[in-house]
Write a protein that holds these residues in place. Structure first.
Motif, PDB file in Angstrom:
ATOM      1  N   ILE A 208       3.613   5.958  -5.902  1.00  8.27           N
ATOM      2  CA  ILE A 208       3.321   5.386  -7.221  1.00  8.27           C
ATOM      3  C   ILE A 208       2.689   7.034  -7.793  1.00  8.27           C
ATOM      4  O   ILE A 208       2.459   7.493  -8.176  1.00  8.27           O
ATOM      5  CB  ILE A 208       3.502   4.893  -7.804  1.00  8.27           C
ATOM      6  CG1 ILE A 208       4.256   3.085  -7.408  1.00  8.27           C
ATOM      7  CG2 ILE A 208       2.814   4.056  -9.319  1.00  8.27           C
ATOM      8  CD1 ILE A 208       5.522   3.706  -7.875  1.00  8.27           C
ATOM      9  N   THR A 209       1.171   6.617  -6.848  1.00  7.47           N
ATOM     10  CA  THR A 209       0.215   7.818  -6.993  1.00  7.47           C
ATOM     11  C   THR A 209       0.872   9.068  -7.422  1.00  7.47           C
ATOM     12  O   THR A 209      -0.169   9.707  -7.692  1.00  7.47           O
ATOM     13  CB  THR A 209      -1.054   7.982  -6.749  1.00  7.47           C
ATOM     14  OG1 THR A 209      -0.938   6.934  -5.231  1.00  7.47           O
ATOM     15  CG2 THR A 209      -1.692   6.035  -6.782  1.00  7.47           C
ATOM     16  N   SER A 210       1.614   9.684  -6.295  1.00  7.62           N
ATOM     17  CA  SER A 210       2.009  11.089  -5.871  1.00  7.62           C
ATOM     18  C   SER A 210       2.857  11.292  -6.479  1.00  7.62           C
ATOM     19  O   SER A 210       3.176  12.694  -6.781  1.00  7.62           O
ATOM     20  CB  SER A 210       3.290  10.733  -4.390  1.00  7.62           C
ATOM     21  OG  SER A 210       4.002  10.395  -4.498  1.00  7.62           O
ATOM     22  N   PHE A 211       3.100  10.996  -7.873  1.00  5.39           N
ATOM     23  CA  PHE A 211       3.909  11.387  -9.263  1.00  5.39           C
ATOM     24  C   PHE A 211       2.948  12.577 -10.176  1.00  5.39           C
ATOM     25  O   PHE A 211       3.191  13.513 -10.491  1.00  5.39           O
ATOM     26  CB  PHE A 211       3.992  10.218 -10.209  1.00  5.39           C
ATOM     27  CG  PHE A 211       5.577   9.913  -9.437  1.00  5.39           C
ATOM     28  CD1 PHE A 211       6.336  10.315  -9.433  1.00  5.39           C
ATOM     29  CD2 PHE A 211       5.947   8.853  -8.760  1.00  5.39           C
ATOM     30  CE1 PHE A 211       7.778   9.752  -9.538  1.00  5.39           C
ATOM     31  CE2 PHE A 211       7.078   8.105  -8.206  1.00  5.39           C
ATOM     32  CZ  PHE A 211       8.031   8.647  -9.053  1.00  5.39           C
ATOM     33  N   GLY A 212       1.453  12.150  -9.488  1.00  6.77           N
ATOM     34  CA  GLY A 212       0.281  12.734 -10.345  1.00  6.77           C
ATOM     35  C   GLY A 212      -0.114  12.805 -12.062  1.00  6.77           C
ATOM     36  O   GLY A 212      -0.322  13.438 -12.565  1.00  6.77           O
ATOM     37  N   GLU A 213       0.379  11.430 -12.544  1.00  8.31           N
ATOM     38  CA  GLU A 213      -0.034  10.629 -13.871  1.00  8.31           C
ATOM     39  C   GLU A 213      -0.151   9.622 -14.240  1.00  8.31           C
ATOM     40  O   GLU A 213      -0.269   8.812 -13.101  1.00  8.31           O
ATOM     41  CB  GLU A 213       1.612  11.144 -14.340  1.00  8.31           C
ATOM     42  CG  GLU A 213       2.621  12.035 -14.539  1.00  8.31           C
ATOM     43  CD  GLU A 213       1.502  13.437 -15.025  1.00  8.31           C
ATOM     44  OE1 GLU A 213       1.157  12.894 -16.333  1.00  8.31           O
ATOM     45  OE2 GLU A 213       2.374  14.513 -15.128  1.00  8.31           O
ATOM     46  N   ARG A 214      -0.839   9.579 -15.201  1.00  9.26           N
ATOM     47  CA  ARG A 214      -1.760   8.300 -15.254  1.00  9.26           C
ATOM     48  C   ARG A 214      -1.000   7.777 -16.232  1.00  9.26           C
ATOM     49  O   ARG A 214      -0.135   8.000 -17.423  1.00  9.26           O
ATOM     50  CB  ARG A 214      -3.143   8.246 -16.882  1.00  9.26           C
ATOM     51  CG  ARG A 214      -3.408   6.886 -16.114  1.00  9.26           C
ATOM     52  CD  ARG A 214      -4.802   7.708 -16.836  1.00  9.26           C
ATOM     53  NE  ARG A 214      -4.751   7.599 -18.199  1.00  9.26           N
ATOM     54  CZ  ARG A 214      -5.139   8.136 -19.334  1.00  9.26           C
ATOM     55  NH1 ARG A 214      -7.024   7.828 -18.621  1.00  9.26           N
ATOM     56  NH2 ARG A 214      -6.227   8.121 -20.941  1.00  9.26           N
ATOM     57  N   VAL A 215       0.073   6.352 -15.060  1.00 13.15           N
ATOM     58  CA  VAL A 215       1.598   5.891 -15.913  1.00 13.15           C
ATOM     59  C   VAL A 215       1.170   4.477 -15.914  1.00 13.15           C
ATOM     60  O   VAL A 215       0.463   3.268 -15.843  1.00 13.15           O
ATOM     61  CB  VAL A 215       2.408   6.001 -15.252  1.00 13.15           C
ATOM     62  CG1 VAL A 215       2.831   7.319 -14.600  1.00 13.15           C
ATOM     63  CG2 VAL A 215       1.838   5.724 -13.801  1.00 13.15           C
TER      64      VAL A 215
ATOM     65  N   GLN B 222       0.696  -1.234  -0.122  1.00 13.30           N
ATOM     66  CA  GLN B 222      -0.031  -0.212  -0.186  1.00 13.30           C
ATOM     67  C   GLN B 222       0.758   1.303  -0.316  1.00 13.30           C
ATOM     68  O   GLN B 222       0.531   2.375  -0.523  1.00 13.30           O
ATOM     69  CB  GLN B 222      -1.149   0.073   0.831  1.00 13.30           C
ATOM     70  CG  GLN B 222      -1.772   1.036   1.185  1.00 13.30           C
ATOM     71  CD  GLN B 222      -3.142   1.721   0.303  1.00 13.30           C
ATOM     72  OE1 GLN B 222      -3.632   0.021  -0.256  1.00 13.30           O
ATOM     73  NE2 GLN B 222      -2.856   2.307  -0.285  1.00 13.30           N
ATOM     74  N   GLU B 223       2.126   1.328   0.630  1.00 15.95           N
ATOM     75  CA  GLU B 223       2.934   2.239   0.845  1.00 15.95           C
ATOM     76  C   GLU B 223       3.765   2.815  -0.686  1.00 15.95           C
ATOM     77  O   GLU B 223       3.592   4.160  -1.303  1.00 15.95           O
ATOM     78  CB  GLU B 223       3.686   2.510   1.658  1.00 15.95           C
ATOM     79  CG  GLU B 223       3.734   2.458   2.911  1.00 15.95           C
ATOM     80  CD  GLU B 223       2.630   0.645   3.643  1.00 15.95           C
ATOM     81  OE1 GLU B 223       2.518  -0.105   2.856  1.00 15.95           O
ATOM     82  OE2 GLU B 223       2.014   0.729   4.975  1.00 15.95           O
ATOM     83  N   GLU B 224       3.592   1.682  -1.013  1.00 15.12           N
ATOM     84  CA  GLU B 224       3.899   1.663  -2.380  1.00 15.12           C
ATOM     85  C   GLU B 224       3.412   1.948  -4.042  1.00 15.12           C
ATOM     86  O   GLU B 224       3.459   3.344  -4.765  1.00 15.12           O
ATOM     87  CB  GLU B 224       4.621   0.606  -3.371  1.00 15.12           C
ATOM     88  CG  GLU B 224       5.919   0.845  -4.330  1.00 15.12           C
ATOM     89  CD  GLU B 224       6.729  -0.969  -4.989  1.00 15.12           C
ATOM     90  OE1 GLU B 224       6.791  -0.465  -5.397  1.00 15.12           O
ATOM     91  OE2 GLU B 224       6.214  -1.718  -4.425  1.00 15.12           O
TER      92      GLU B 224
ATOM     93  N   PRO C 163      -4.136   8.996 -11.125  1.00 17.35           N
ATOM     94  CA  PRO C 163      -2.957   9.866  -9.903  1.00 17.35           C
ATOM     95  C   PRO C 163      -4.225   9.709  -9.359  1.00 17.35           C
ATOM     96  O   PRO C 163      -5.356   9.111  -8.784  1.00 17.35           O
ATOM     97  CB  PRO C 163      -2.703  11.262 -10.604  1.00 17.35           C
ATOM     98  CG  PRO C 163      -3.857  10.881 -12.079  1.00 17.35           C
ATOM     99  CD  PRO C 163      -4.037   9.298 -12.433  1.00 17.35           C
ATOM    100  N   ALA C 164      -3.261  10.463  -7.529  1.00 13.68           N
ATOM    101  CA  ALA C 164      -4.905  10.760  -6.682  1.00 13.68           C
ATOM    102  C   ALA C 164      -5.453  11.605  -6.449  1.00 13.68           C
ATOM    103  O   ALA C 164      -6.516  10.854  -5.847  1.00 13.68           O
ATOM    104  CB  ALA C 164      -3.531  10.521  -5.284  1.00 13.68           C
ATOM    105  N   ASN C 165      -5.573  12.526  -7.155  1.00 15.75           N
ATOM    106  CA  ASN C 165      -6.613  13.562  -7.787  1.00 15.75           C
ATOM    107  C   ASN C 165      -7.749  12.595  -8.567  1.00 15.75           C
ATOM    108  O   ASN C 165      -8.621  13.324  -8.505  1.00 15.75           O
ATOM    109  CB  ASN C 165      -6.161  14.959  -8.534  1.00 15.75           C
ATOM    110  CG  ASN C 165      -5.542  14.463  -9.424  1.00 15.75           C
ATOM    111  OD1 ASN C 165      -5.137  13.103 -10.286  1.00 15.75           O
ATOM    112  ND2 ASN C 165      -5.222  15.530 -10.413  1.00 15.75           N
ATOM    113  N   VAL C 166      -6.775  11.595  -8.605  1.00 15.97           N
ATOM    114  CA  VAL C 166      -7.989  10.345  -9.794  1.00 15.97           C
ATOM    115  C   VAL C 166      -8.779   9.468  -9.008  1.00 15.97           C
ATOM    116  O   VAL C 166     -10.793   9.748  -9.250  1.00 15.97           O
ATOM    117  CB  VAL C 166      -8.289  10.193 -10.981  1.00 15.97           C
ATOM    118  CG1 VAL C 166      -8.829   9.692 -11.709  1.00 15.97           C
ATOM    119  CG2 VAL C 166      -7.638  11.702 -12.190  1.00 15.97           C
TER     120      VAL C 166
END
Length: 535
Positions: free
Chosen positions: A456-463, A450-452, A509-512
């Motif tokens: 990953i989502t903290s980069f703020g991009e869909r990857v 969960q931490e990883e 990302p986190a905002n989605v």
């Protein structure tokens, strides 16, 4: 006229005769009452005689007890004097042992001072060693963060573990000594409880004596009340005698007025004689009653005298018992004192022997401490040399770390939880993204926790991430070949749209919404994240 007068006189004499009969009956009742009273007084006299005999026997018994108590008191006095002499001898011997113990204590203090000085010097060396070890651990941790494996530092860690075990054993010895002191404290508490129980027993014995005194006071009050009751009986008898005398005078006046009618006169005279006999009998009974009262009074006086003598003997007996008790307590106290002196003497002897053994142990430890000090000095010099080597190694590692940091920053890499991560600046499809990672010596990111996932989502991009089911539909695997066990799919995913070939995973990302979606692998508008695991 004559017949009328004669009938009237006859009626008068008849009435007088009846009155005399009633008086006669009353006198007989009074005589019966006096007879019963006389019998009661005789029984009372008999009881007083019996009680007097009992008091006489009790007095004689108390005299015998007094003689026995005097003999016991004499024996206790002699025993007390013998114990005092014995205590004096023990005191002299104790003083000698105390002087010897004090001399050993002074020698022990000197040895303890020397040992303390050596212990302080050893502790200073240990603190120096501890500082070096702490610095060495810090360098070891920094080197392990960069390289993970270093055989030389593992050997030092083993040595530190052994030293820690030695310190644990030392702590265990201190805990054992503390338990011994705790047991000694508990023993003192038990002795204190025993003393409190003895005090309680003495208090109960005092209360019993108070209750005994109270019973004697109650018995004295009972005797006083019995005396007052006899006085009231005497007053009642005197009042009854006075009433009898007044009745007798009334009868005399009545009989004197009667002078006619022969048969009635004879009957009246007969009644007078009977009355005189009753009066004489009443007088005799009264005299006998008075004699009995005097006898009772004499017995009461003699009983009071015997009671006083008995009470005096009881007081003497109580005084002798108190003296005997005091002598017994003094004897017991002296016995306890002798026992305490013997115990203290034994304790002093043991303490002296213990001090001698401690002196021998301290001398041996002193020699051992000097040897340990030399060993610690050599170990300190060795640690200094190791420290210099570690400083040089640390300097090399710092330079290597700085070079590696500059290289990582130049390549856009970031460190997190044992891995390096970099995000692309352009968009590609899933396979092209993975090829780019492989060229950099990495691979598409594998999410293991969960931490990883949050990182990953903290980069703020869909990857793109390294997850696919292209080999077998519905069986998702990571790029290293391990099957998917823990997932973070977005709600409703994966939905497996076969028309779009949704066999590759991307992450929002986190905002989605921080979830995974399956998507067609040829989609070229996603960035990707490469992960390089450090050894």
């Amino acid at each position: 006229m004559y017949h009328c007068t004669s009938g009237s006189e006859q009626n008068s004499l008849t009435e007088e005769r009846d009155e005399l009969k009633r008086i006669n009956l009353d006198l007989e009742a009074i005589g019966k009452h006096l007879t019963e009273e006389r019998d009661d007084l005789k029984r009372t006299v008999k009881d007083y005689v019996s009680e007097q005999n009992s008091l006489t026997e009790e007095r004689d018994e108390l005299k015998r007890i007094n003689l026995d108590l005097e003999a016991i008191g004499k024996n206790l006095t002699e025993e007390r004097d013998d114990l005092k002499r014995t205590v004096k001898d023990y005191v002299s011997e104790q003083n000698s042992l105390t002087e010897e113990r004090d001399e050993l204590k002074r020698i022990n203090l000197d040895l303890e001072a020397i040992g303390k000085h050596l212990t302080e010097e050893r502790d200073d060396l240990k603190r120096t060693v501890k500082d070096y070890v702490s610095e060495q651990n810090s360098l070891t941790e920094e080197r392990d963060e960069l390289k993970r494996i270093n055989l030389d530092l593992e050997a030092i860690g083993k040595n530190l573990t052994e030293e820690r075990d030695d310190l644990k054993r030392t702590v265990k010895d201190y805990v054992s000594e503390q338990n011994s002191l705790t047991e000694e404290r508990d023993e003192l508490k038990r002795i204190n409880l025993d003393l409190e129980a003895i005090g309680k027993n003495l208090t109960e014995e005092r209360d019993d004596l108070k209750r005994t005194v109270k019973d004697y006071v109650s018995e004295q009050n009972s005797l006083t009340e019995e005396r007052d009751e006899l006085k009231r009986i005497n007053l009642d008898l005197e009042a009854s005698s006075k009433n009898l005398t007044e009745e007798r005078d009334e009868l005399k006046r009545t009989v004197k007025d009667v002078s006619e009618q022969n048969s009635l006169t004879e009957e009246r005279d007969e009644l007078k004689r009977i009355n005189l006999d009753l009066e004489a009998s009443g007088k005799n009974l009264t005299e006998e009653r008075d004699d009995l009262k005097r006898t009772v009074k004499d017995y009461v006086s003699e009983q009071n005298s015997l009671t006083e003598e008995r009470d005096e003997l009881k007081r003497i007996n109580l005084d002798l018992e108190a003296i005997g008790k005091n002598l017994t307590e003094e004897r017991d106290e002296l016995k306890r004192a002798v026992k305490d002196y013997v115990s203290e003497q034994n304790s002093l002897t043991e303490e002296r022997d213990n001090l001698k053994r401690i002196n021998l142990d301290l001398e041996a430890k002193l020699k051992m401490t000097v040897s340990q000090q030399n060993s610690l000095t050599e170990e300190r010099d060795k640690l200094k040399r190791i420290n210099l080597d570690m400083v040089a190694t640390n300097k090399n590692l710092s330079e290597e770390r700085d070079d590696l940091g500059r290289t990582l920053r130049a390549g856009g890499w970031k460190y997190f939880s044992g891995s390096l991560y970099t995000i692309s600046s352009i968009n590609k499809n899933w396979q092209a993204s993975r090829d780019d990672c492989l060229q950099k010596g990495a691979d598409l990111v594998i999410v293991n926790s969960q931490e990883e996932q949050k990182y990953i989502t903290s980069f703020g991009e869909r990857v793109w991430i390294g997850l696919t089911d292209r080999a077998t539909e519905g069986r998702w695997k990571w790029v290293d070949g391990t099957p998917l066990t823990t997932s973070y799919w977005y709600r409703g995913e994966p939905n497996g749209n076969s028309k779009l070939d949704e066999d590759c995973a991307q992450i929002f990302p986190a905002n989605v919404g921080e979830g995974w979606l399956d998507y067609h692998c040829s989609y070229t508008t996603n960035r990707w994240i490469c992960e390089k695991r450090l050894p």
